[in-house]
Motif scaffolding. Sequence first.
Motif, PDB file in Angstrom:
ATOM      1  N   ALA A 153      85.518  63.819  79.716  1.00 18.86           N
ATOM      2  CA  ALA A 153      86.668  63.429  79.306  1.00 18.86           C
ATOM      3  C   ALA A 153      86.471  63.175  77.478  1.00 18.86           C
ATOM      4  O   ALA A 153      87.183  63.754  77.086  1.00 18.86           O
ATOM      5  N   VAL A 154      85.262  62.728  77.338  1.00 20.29           N
ATOM      6  CA  VAL A 154      85.021  62.754  75.896  1.00 20.29           C
ATOM      7  C   VAL A 154      84.902  64.066  75.174  1.00 20.29           C
ATOM      8  O   VAL A 154      85.203  64.489  74.432  1.00 20.29           O
ATOM      9  N   GLN A 155      83.833  64.838  75.797  1.00 18.02           N
ATOM     10  CA  GLN A 155      83.440  66.194  75.184  1.00 18.02           C
ATOM     11  C   GLN A 155      84.668  67.263  75.337  1.00 18.02           C
ATOM     12  O   GLN A 155      84.835  68.005  74.396  1.00 18.02           O
ATOM     13  N   HIS A 156      85.557  67.109  76.348  1.00 16.17           N
ATOM     14  CA  HIS A 156      86.399  68.161  76.276  1.00 16.17           C
ATOM     15  C   HIS A 156      88.088  67.918  75.851  1.00 16.17           C
ATOM     16  O   HIS A 156      89.078  68.553  75.953  1.00 16.17           O
ATOM     17  N   SER A 157      87.942  66.585  75.119  1.00 16.15           N
ATOM     18  CA  SER A 157      89.301  66.020  74.963  1.00 16.15           C
ATOM     19  C   SER A 157      89.704  66.531  73.597  1.00 16.15           C
ATOM     20  O   SER A 157      88.966  66.674  72.670  1.00 16.15           O
ATOM     21  N   ASP A 158      91.004  67.073  73.530  1.00 12.38           N
ATOM     22  CA  ASP A 158      91.593  67.304  72.133  1.00 12.38           C
ATOM     23  C   ASP A 158      92.522  66.326  71.575  1.00 12.38           C
ATOM     24  O   ASP A 158      93.223  66.450  70.851  1.00 12.38           O
ATOM     25  N   ALA A 159      92.524  65.022  72.278  1.00 11.87           N
ATOM     26  CA  ALA A 159      93.186  63.963  71.759  1.00 11.87           C
ATOM     27  C   ALA A 159      92.549  63.471  70.321  1.00 11.87           C
ATOM     28  O   ALA A 159      91.506  63.848  70.110  1.00 11.87           O
ATOM     29  N   PRO A 160      93.158  62.625  69.583  1.00  3.51           N
ATOM     30  CA  PRO A 160      93.168  62.014  68.560  1.00  3.51           C
ATOM     31  C   PRO A 160      91.712  61.127  68.536  1.00  3.51           C
ATOM     32  O   PRO A 160      91.659  60.712  69.754  1.00  3.51           O
ATOM     33  N   ALA A 161      90.773  60.847  67.610  1.00  5.35           N
ATOM     34  CA  ALA A 161      89.687  60.057  68.028  1.00  5.35           C
ATOM     35  C   ALA A 161      89.806  58.889  68.304  1.00  5.35           C
ATOM     36  O   ALA A 161      89.053  58.296  68.940  1.00  5.35           O
ATOM     37  N   ASP A 162      91.061  58.192  67.822  1.00  7.03           N
ATOM     38  CA  ASP A 162      91.324  56.782  68.087  1.00  7.03           C
ATOM     39  C   ASP A 162      91.912  56.600  69.528  1.00  7.03           C
ATOM     40  O   ASP A 162      92.230  55.487  70.023  1.00  7.03           O
ATOM     41  N   ARG A 163      92.260  57.573  70.189  1.00  5.60           N
ATOM     42  CA  ARG A 163      92.623  57.521  71.694  1.00  5.60           C
ATOM     43  C   ARG A 163      91.440  56.915  72.624  1.00  5.60           C
ATOM     44  O   ARG A 163      90.446  57.377  72.531  1.00  5.60           O
ATOM     45  N   LEU A 164      91.695  56.114  73.572  1.00  8.70           N
ATOM     46  CA  LEU A 164      90.793  55.386  74.527  1.00  8.70           C
ATOM     47  C   LEU A 164      90.746  56.221  75.773  1.00  8.70           C
ATOM     48  O   LEU A 164      92.067  56.871  75.994  1.00  8.70           O
TER      49      LEU A 164
ATOM     50  N   GLY B 176      95.059  67.249  75.957  1.00  9.21           N
ATOM     51  CA  GLY B 176      96.194  68.075  76.489  1.00  9.21           C
ATOM     52  C   GLY B 176      96.385  68.489  77.860  1.00  9.21           C
ATOM     53  O   GLY B 176      95.768  67.617  78.979  1.00  9.21           O
ATOM     54  N   THR B 177      96.814  69.470  78.257  1.00  9.38           N
ATOM     55  CA  THR B 177      97.370  69.856  79.685  1.00  9.38           C
ATOM     56  C   THR B 177      96.056  70.611  80.358  1.00  9.38           C
ATOM     57  O   THR B 177      96.471  70.880  81.515  1.00  9.38           O
ATOM     58  N   GLY B 178      95.206  70.931  79.745  1.00 10.64           N
ATOM     59  CA  GLY B 178      93.995  71.548  80.312  1.00 10.64           C
ATOM     60  C   GLY B 178      93.399  70.864  81.664  1.00 10.64           C
ATOM     61  O   GLY B 178      93.380  69.728  81.562  1.00 10.64           O
ATOM     62  N   ARG B 179      92.972  71.635  82.482  1.00  9.20           N
ATOM     63  CA  ARG B 179      92.494  70.973  83.798  1.00  9.20           C
ATOM     64  C   ARG B 179      91.130  71.422  83.949  1.00  9.20           C
ATOM     65  O   ARG B 179      90.786  72.520  83.524  1.00  9.20           O
TER      66      ARG B 179
END
Length: 143
Positions: free
Chosen positions: A56-67, A88-91
């Motif tokens: 979840a950490v490595q492949h996240s494209d969410a903003p850095a402040d998201r938990l 995002g929607t990547g699985r």
Amino acid sequence: MLATRRPRTFAARLDSRTDSTPLARHLLRAYLAALPAGERYSDIAELLLGELFANAVQHSDAPADRLIEIRFAVTRDRLRIEVHDAAGTGRPTLHTATPDDEHGRGLLLVNELAERWGCCPRSGGIGKFVWALVAPVLPTVTA
């Protein structure tokens, strides 16, 4: 009147950083220690949670402040682990790793060690969560 038993669920939100992975495993150990026979899940569950959280950490494209949210519950003798992220929607998909690959074996471990696992969209449509079911390891009998 019959009382219905609701599963004891634990949830926490952690920083989306690799160094939060040990804290996630610590919280799982504490959760399992409070359950009767919780130790029957611990080794496999800690490994799977570590892999799912790190992914979840490595492949996240969410903003850095998201938990990243973790959830645990035991129902019908199975431990359910969930890792929620706002990516995002990547699985997640299984890839065949070669002996020379330094990465890419996490989901292979999840696939082999979990009774079942999957990925679902989060309610509200932002991100996804990956879940895994862990069967208890039965004690070995020695003669």
